[in-house]
Each structure stands twice: as C-alpha cells, then as structure tokens.
Design an enzyme around this catalytic site. Structure first.
Site, PDB file in Angstrom:
ATOM      1  N   LEU A 160       0.877  -1.162   0.000  1.00 46.24           N
ATOM      2  CA  LEU A 160       0.000   0.000   0.000  1.00 46.24           C
ATOM      3  C   LEU A 160       0.917   1.214   0.000  1.00 46.24           C
ATOM      4  CD1 LEU A 160      -2.615  -0.950   2.771  1.00 46.24           C
ATOM      5  CD2 LEU A 160      -2.975  -0.969   0.293  1.00 46.24           C
ATOM      6  N   ASP A 161       0.614   2.210  -0.847  1.00 41.53           N
ATOM      7  CA  ASP A 161       1.460   3.400  -0.835  1.00 41.53           C
ATOM      8  C   ASP A 161       1.298   4.132   0.494  1.00 41.53           C
ATOM      9  OD1 ASP A 161      -0.592   5.661  -1.158  1.00 41.53           O
ATOM     10  OD2 ASP A 161      -1.081   4.371  -2.851  1.00 41.53           O
ATOM     11  N   ALA A 162       2.226   5.027   0.791  1.00 42.35           N
ATOM     12  CA  ALA A 162       2.250   5.683   2.099  1.00 42.35           C
ATOM     13  C   ALA A 162       0.941   6.395   2.408  1.00 42.35           C
ATOM     14  CB  ALA A 162       3.422   6.658   2.180  1.00 42.35           C
TER      15      ALA A 162
END
Length: 296
Positions: A160-162
């Site tokens: 998951l991206d930040a």
C-alpha cells in the site's frame, strides 16, 4: 478525513483530532494475540514418508490444532473425513510430519505448523510499506519490530502506498504470499475511496465497464456509491488487479480525485473495527478461506 472503518467497510464519522494524524508508527497499539498456526506446503514429504516412530500421530495433530478432541479425531478418521497429502486416511496410528503434511478435514485445510505466522495490520496513513526505511520515515517494520527482533521473519503481502491506509497481510509463508499476489488467482481486494465531486451512476458504469489508463484498461469487479455530501463522495471499489495506484488512477481519470483511500478487505479477510496500527492474528476460518482461494 483520516478515520477508521466500520465493520461493514464504511468510514466512521467520528474523526480523530488533527494531532493524532501525525503519530509515529511506534505510537500505535500492537496486539499480542497468539498467531494462527498453519502447515507449510512441501509435497515431497508427509504421510508415508515417516518411518516407524517418526512424526506425530494424526489424531494427536488434529487435537493439538483444536479441530476436535483426540477421541473425536479418531472418529473422524474412522469415518474417512480426514485427508493427508491428498489421501483419505481411515486407519488409526498413522504418523505425519506437521511441518510438511497438508491435512484436511471435510475438505477444509487444518492449521498445524506453529512456525508459520499470519497477521492482519491496519496500516496507518503516512507509514511506508517497507520493513525498514533508509530515510528514517515511519514504516511497517517499526510496528512489527518486536516480533522481528524475537526471530519472526515477516514480510508484507503486496503493498500500500504511504498515503493509503488499511488492511495489509503479514506472513512468513512464502507460497501463500506469492499466490495471493499473482493475478491469475483473481483474489479480490476492496477499497473505500473518499473523492472530490458528487458521484452518480455514470461513474459506477465507467468503473465497471473499464477505464483506459496509460498502461492499459482497468476495470472494477464491483463499484458502489456509499455516500455523497458537500461536494464529496465515498465510493466502494472491488477489483483483483494489483497495478500501482490502480484505484487512485481510475478515479482520477474518471474526474474524481481521491482524498483518502482505505483497503478494507482482501478476499474474505476484513479490517472490521481494527484501529490504525493494530496487529491481529488471522483466525482459522480466514486462513482456510485464503488457502482455498489460491488452490492450496
């Protein structure tokens, strides 16, 4: 709009104070729940490969796994309801290696190997999806650091991206992880997206019919408008694709930029009311469902 999700996947209306949105990953609570147990797959070994006196009696393995009492486990074997490495076992006293044997009862796989670890993390917003970060930014490794330092080798299943929060699976079971990430198994992931703009059925049709992106068309398996208010909308999106930023790109291309994105579900494993930063062990039913989904 940094909120947690309800059990049904919709965000909670009670927003935390702004200061809470900037907590470090180490500030979040980590559950000490005992991890679920599961056997690793190694079809080279199992029943029939253990010599006299080697391995553990099958009924004892079943009892230790919590399937049934030892006496009831013996009855299950007598009734032909227990399978080891693809073979129905009907005689008592068979010994198996719980670290390698694939055991099923009534067709459902049984978890028996204590070395295998399976967790669900509610990844907070702003936390990098890595086990360490050379720039000193908060990362997943900060949250599970105690377990890793205790000798548990964990890695995340997918990313998951930040800026995206929500459900992240952590395990040391490489075979399960690889299959869950492989597109050929069509494992569905569910997201709740808060977007700019008041969505209507036109957006839902675009998402399910397919949207042309710079790296090819993308199509949602299911999409639904959850709420519309004051120039914003909450959209539920289900899809099995794993391309980078796929949900954000689809919605932006359709004219609805994402303000907040939460992954609430992978196959049948749900985030529920798990708070940001909390870690819990998968239960037996969740594990069995994941293994069935990828043919293990």
């Amino acid at each position: 709009m940094s909120t947690t999700a309800r059990r049904d996947g919709t965000p909670d209306d009670n927003q935390p104070p702004a200061a809470d949105r900037h907590k470090k990953a180490t500030d979040y609570y980590v559950s000490q729940a005992r991890p679920a147990r599961h056997q690793h797959v190694d079809r080279k070994r199992g029943v029939g490969n253990s010599g006299a006196g080697e391995g553990v009696r099958l009924q004892k393995v079943l009892a230790q796994a919590g399937v049934a009492s030892r006496r009831m486990a013996e009855r299950l074997i007598d009734e032909g309801r227990v399978e080891v490495d693809g073979k129905i076992i009907t005689r008592q006293g068979v010994r198996v290696d719980p670290n390698t044997a694939v055991i099923r009862v009534d067709g459902s796989r049984v978890v028996v190997n204590e070395d295998m670890q399976y967790f669900v993390l509610n990844k907070p917003r702003g936390v990098q999806c890595t086990m360490s970060d050379d720039q000193g930014r908060p990362c997943v490794g900060d949250i599970v650091g105690e377990r890793v330092s205790a000798g548990q080798r964990l890695f995340h299943v997918g990313r998951l991206d930040a800026a995206t929060e929500g459900l992240l699976l952590l395990t040391n079971d490489g075979e399960l992880a690889n299959r869950l990430m492989h597109p050929s198994y069509n494992v569905t992931k569910t997201y709740m997206a808060t977007v700019k703009g008041e969505a209507d059925n036109k957006l839902i049709r675009e998402l399910t019919d397919g949207i042309e992106l710079d790296d090819g068309p993308a199509k949602a398996d299911f999409a639904q408008i959850i709420d519309v208010w004051q120039g914003r909308s909450i959209i539920r999106v289900e899809l099995h694709e794993g391309r980078k930023h796929i949900v954000r790109r689809m919605l932006k291309t359709a004219g609805f930029p994402v303000e907040r994105l939460v992954r609430t579900k992978i196959h049948t494993v749900q985030l529920g009311e798990q708070t940001p930063g909390a870690l819990r062990a998968l239960n037996r039913a969740e594990l069995a469902s994941l293994y069935k989904a990828v043919g293990l």
